[in-house]
Design a protein around this motif. Structure first.
Motif, PDB file in Angstrom:
ATOM      1  N   UNK A   1      16.211  -3.100  69.819  1.00 11.52           N
ATOM      2  CA  UNK A   1      17.258  -3.965  69.922  1.00 11.52           C
ATOM      3  C   UNK A   1      18.009  -4.525  69.476  1.00 11.52           C
ATOM      4  N   UNK A   2      17.358  -4.690  67.893  1.00  8.27           N
ATOM      5  CA  UNK A   2      18.380  -5.125  66.541  1.00  8.27           C
ATOM      6  C   UNK A   2      19.389  -3.657  66.126  1.00  8.27           C
ATOM      7  N   UNK A   3      19.309  -3.264  66.948  1.00  9.91           N
ATOM      8  CA  UNK A   3      20.102  -1.886  66.669  1.00  9.91           C
ATOM      9  C   UNK A   3      20.359  -1.158  65.046  1.00  9.91           C
ATOM     10  N   UNK A   4      18.681  -1.304  64.477  1.00 12.20           N
ATOM     11  CA  UNK A   4      18.077  -1.106  63.230  1.00 12.20           C
ATOM     12  C   UNK A   4      17.881   0.675  63.477  1.00 12.20           C
ATOM     13  N   UNK A   5      18.152   0.735  64.713  1.00 15.53           N
ATOM     14  CA  UNK A   5      17.694   2.403  64.236  1.00 15.53           C
ATOM     15  C   UNK A   5      18.733   3.014  64.764  1.00 15.53           C
TER      16      UNK A   5
ATOM     17  N   UNK B   1      25.564   5.010  67.573  1.00 15.48           N
ATOM     18  CA  UNK B   1      25.216   4.790  66.234  1.00 15.48           C
ATOM     19  C   UNK B   1      26.222   3.466  66.053  1.00 15.48           C
ATOM     20  N   UNK B   2      26.441   3.047  64.375  1.00 19.63           N
ATOM     21  CA  UNK B   2      26.880   2.067  64.062  1.00 19.63           C
ATOM     22  C   UNK B   2      28.163   2.630  63.512  1.00 19.63           C
ATOM     23  N   UNK B   3      28.002   4.076  62.628  1.00 20.18           N
ATOM     24  CA  UNK B   3      28.311   4.446  61.721  1.00 20.18           C
ATOM     25  C   UNK B   3      28.740   4.090  60.023  1.00 20.18           C
ATOM     26  N   UNK B   4      27.548   3.514  59.914  1.00 14.72           N
ATOM     27  CA  UNK B   4      27.479   2.636  58.442  1.00 14.72           C
ATOM     28  C   UNK B   4      26.756   4.419  56.815  1.00 14.72           C
ATOM     29  N   UNK B   5      27.195   3.706  56.102  1.00 15.39           N
ATOM     30  CA  UNK B   5      26.668   4.777  55.303  1.00 15.39           C
ATOM     31  C   UNK B   5      24.894   5.160  55.150  1.00 15.39           C
ATOM     32  N   UNK B   6      25.296   6.331  55.410  1.00 17.31           N
ATOM     33  CA  UNK B   6      23.527   6.168  54.802  1.00 17.31           C
ATOM     34  C   UNK B   6      22.634   5.141  54.195  1.00 17.31           C
ATOM     35  N   UNK B   7      23.808   5.023  52.469  1.00 12.83           N
ATOM     36  CA  UNK B   7      23.151   3.947  51.918  1.00 12.83           C
ATOM     37  C   UNK B   7      22.585   2.856  52.088  1.00 12.83           C
TER      38      UNK B   7
ATOM     39  N   UNK C   1      20.170   9.152  73.096  1.00 15.77           N
ATOM     40  CA  UNK C   1      18.729   8.577  73.203  1.00 15.77           C
ATOM     41  C   UNK C   1      17.934   8.424  72.013  1.00 15.77           C
ATOM     42  N   UNK C   2      18.459   9.601  71.968  1.00 16.97           N
ATOM     43  CA  UNK C   2      17.626   9.311  70.235  1.00 16.97           C
ATOM     44  C   UNK C   2      18.193   8.283  69.040  1.00 16.97           C
ATOM     45  N   UNK C   3      19.308   7.793  68.994  1.00 14.53           N
ATOM     46  CA  UNK C   3      20.048   7.032  67.666  1.00 14.53           C
ATOM     47  C   UNK C   3      19.154   5.406  68.760  1.00 14.53           C
ATOM     48  N   UNK C   4      18.772   5.475  69.691  1.00 15.01           N
ATOM     49  CA  UNK C   4      18.164   4.234  70.597  1.00 15.01           C
ATOM     50  C   UNK C   4      17.365   4.209  70.202  1.00 15.01           C
TER      51      UNK C   4
END
Length: 591
Positions: A86-90, A100-106, A151-154
């Motif tokens: 729910x927090x979008x951490x995955x 996804x949120x598209x942030x860097x792998x870092x 579904x795997x992103x979530x």
């Protein structure tokens, strides 16, 4: 029960002062200003300390249970998994078009550390899914990506990797799992896989297994291996889970640690699977997942050590035992706290200096991956390939050793399960084994990575170290860091020269020294990181920025590592130069 607090200040120092993300030319890094990264890390740390860490002992105590063909996870895991989702951490660094949120792998790496420190076994469910996502993203068809990845992103669906079989571990050429082509383009997968982390559980509605198997016409050895997508439930046209596939859990392994993660024997009895990537090129596709997994395991090495260190340091400040030899520090009490004793300080400084150095190396590795993926930097890709076996092998060896040292601070209480310190040691131990045992990492480093692209990448590493040292010529404050780094780098080069001179005529001469070389290079890498961190700390102090106490502590910790740990490189070189004869002296029957 052990506690955990995310080391946000240290992470921020690395991101903003050492890596200087906002001035980097890597796409997306310009958005990582201090307020944004702080907010992300603070929120992740809160979830880690308040939700995940309290479940660590629960998972260790209860483990996973196989009931009527379904794996039940420990109490509280389901609810925690929902909180993470729910927090979008995955979805932190996943592609926006896939949810996804598209942030860097870092940033994924930094957040992942907090979750691993809090509860390593729990985090593996989403961590393995991230690796499977990456493999499908790179090698899958557009149809496969659309069907599985959102579904795997979530983490509504999770993922696994299936390599090992009962009769073969690292030697995948001996694999027996078969893939028979079907008229509709699918394959029937038959065989047994073991040691499958997160192989089954009750926290997701489907599990997408990536399975290595041999299809007809591929030849012998690893050249005949292909990779297949084999879902637990077949996927309907509308994207919902359909009929149960012919894949089942044979048993859950009883393990030394990571009890909260279901390590399964998986049976494939003519299960339906689909080819991922090219036929007979499965190892290439799997290594997309394996390389990411190895960096993640290297992170596990120091992340568990971080949690163990935090608790050991707190205990050393509280536990009264003996008197300071230079005079009582707690004269009104029956004894002084453990922290006054030099050997306790040595123990804690070894832990602290390793963890902070390893964090810097791992963050740098993640930044190199971003440079390779986001701007097509081939040199960064080659360098991170060289560093991967070091990050995985050296950091997990040392991470386990540091978890044991943290346990040692507690004395007899560290051996009692109630304190929770033994769990850190038991959990950390697996990181030295899975995703390629550390002996294999050392062989990969010496046997392949040093010579890759004509030795281009290791030579670039040496030049990087040389340039770092030269940049501080004349700065007396940097001398306690630069001089040990120079010496250690020369010892690493001497070891490489020994391999070049002796390896061709006697390969055992190189391979017998490979493990020592992995550790020698690991110390040089951390020495490089400490030199960079020391310079960043001095610059901040000179400019009147940051927390003075934090920065001065950083400098003292770096000086400790260079004075007390870098000299180990000399002993590793001596062992390497002793060659193969002492190692191979006995006949096999003499053991």
């Amino acid at each position: 029960m052990p506690s955990y607090t995310a080391p946000v200040a240290d992470m921020q120092f690395l991101l903003q002062e050492v890596l200087k993300v906002t001035t980097s030319d890597v796409p997306g890094y310009g958005d990582l200003d201090a307020s944004f990264t702080s907010a992300v890390l603070e929120e992740a740390g809160k979830l880690a300390s308040e939700v995940l860490a309290p479940l660590n002992a629960v998972g260790d105590r209860e483990g996973c249970v196989l009931e009527n063909g379904v794996v039940r996870t420990p109490t509280g895991f389901k609810q925690a998994f929902e909180a993470v989702k729910q927090g979008g951490w995955t979805a932190l660094d996943a592609a926006p078009e896939l949810g996804g949120q598209g942030l860097p792998y870092l940033m994924h790496t930094a957040v992942n550390e907090t979750f691993v420190s809090a509860n390593m076994a729990f985090n593996m469910y989403q961590g393995l899914t991230h690796g499977a996502y990456s493999a499908i993203l790179v090698h899958g068809t557009d149809e496969q990506k659309a069907k599985y990845l959102p579904k795997m992103v979530s983490c509504d669906w999770t993922g696994t990797m299936n390599l090992t079989e009962p009769h073969c571990g690292t030697d995948l050429g001996m694999m027996r799992t078969k893939a028979e082509p079907q008229a509709d383009g699918s394959y029937r997968i038959t065989g047994q896989k073991i040691f499958i982390s997160a192989g089954d559980h009750d926290m997701a509605e489907n599990i997408i297994h990536l399975v290595l198997a041999k299809a007809p016409g591929g030849g012998e050895g690893t050249k005949g291996i292909s990779l297949f997508i084999v879902p637990k439930f077949l996927v309907n046209e509308d994207g919902s889970p359909g009929a149960r596939n012919a894949v089942s859990v044979g048993k859950i392994e009883e393990k030394m640690g990571i009890h909260g993660n279901a390590t399964c024997v998986m049976n494939y009895d003519g299960a339906t699977g689909w080819l991922l990537g090219e036929l007979h090129k499965g190892m290439r596709a799997m290594f997309t997942m394996m390389n990411e997994a190895r960096l993640g395991v290297g992170l596990q090495g120091y992340a568990v050590a971080e949690a163990a260190y935090q608790n050991a340091a707190a205990y050393a400040k509280e536990r009264l035992q003996g008197r300071d030899v230079t005079g009582a520090k707690n004269p009104d009490g029956p004894a002084d706290p453990l922290i006054v004793h030099p050997d306790i300080r040595r123990n804690l400084m070894e832990q602290k200096s390793f963890v902070e150095g390893a964090r810097a190396l791992t963050f740098w590795g993640a930044a190199l991956i971003d440079a390779a993926h986001r701007k097509g930097d081939a040199d960064a890709d080659g360098l991170v390939g060289l560093l991967t076996p070091v990050i995985k092998g050296f950091q997990t060896d040392m991470g386990f050793a540091m978890a044991v040292q943290a346990q040692q601070v507690f004395g007899g209480h560290g051996y009692i399960e109630e304190q929770g310190m033994s769990q850190f040691a038991r959990d950390a131990r697996i990181a030295m084994i899975y995703e390629g045992a550390n002996g294999v990492q050392a062989l990969d480093l010496v046997g392949r990575k040093l010579a890759a692209d004509g030795g281009k990448h290791v030579m670039a590493f040496f030049e990087m170290v040389k340039a770092e040292c030269k940049a501080h010529d004349g700065d007396e404050r940097m001398k306690p860091l630069v001089e040990p780094l120079k010496a250690a780098s020369k010892q690493m080069q001497a070891a490489g020269m020994f391999f070049m001179q002796n390896g061709m005529k006697n390969p055992n001469a190189a391979l017998a020294g490979s493990y020592d070389f992995m550790h020698l290079m690991g110390h040089v890498c951390l020495g490089l990181m400490w030199t960079r961190m020391a310079k960043a700390a001095l610059t901040a102090l000179d400019e009147g920025r940051g927390d003075r106490g934090f920065l001065e502590t950083k400098l003292a910790t770096g000086r400790f590592y260079m004075a007390r740990q870098l000299p180990l490189c000399a002993s590793h070189l001596a062992r390497i130069e002793s060659g193969a004869d002492p190692v191979m002296a006995l006949a096999a029957e003499a053991f």
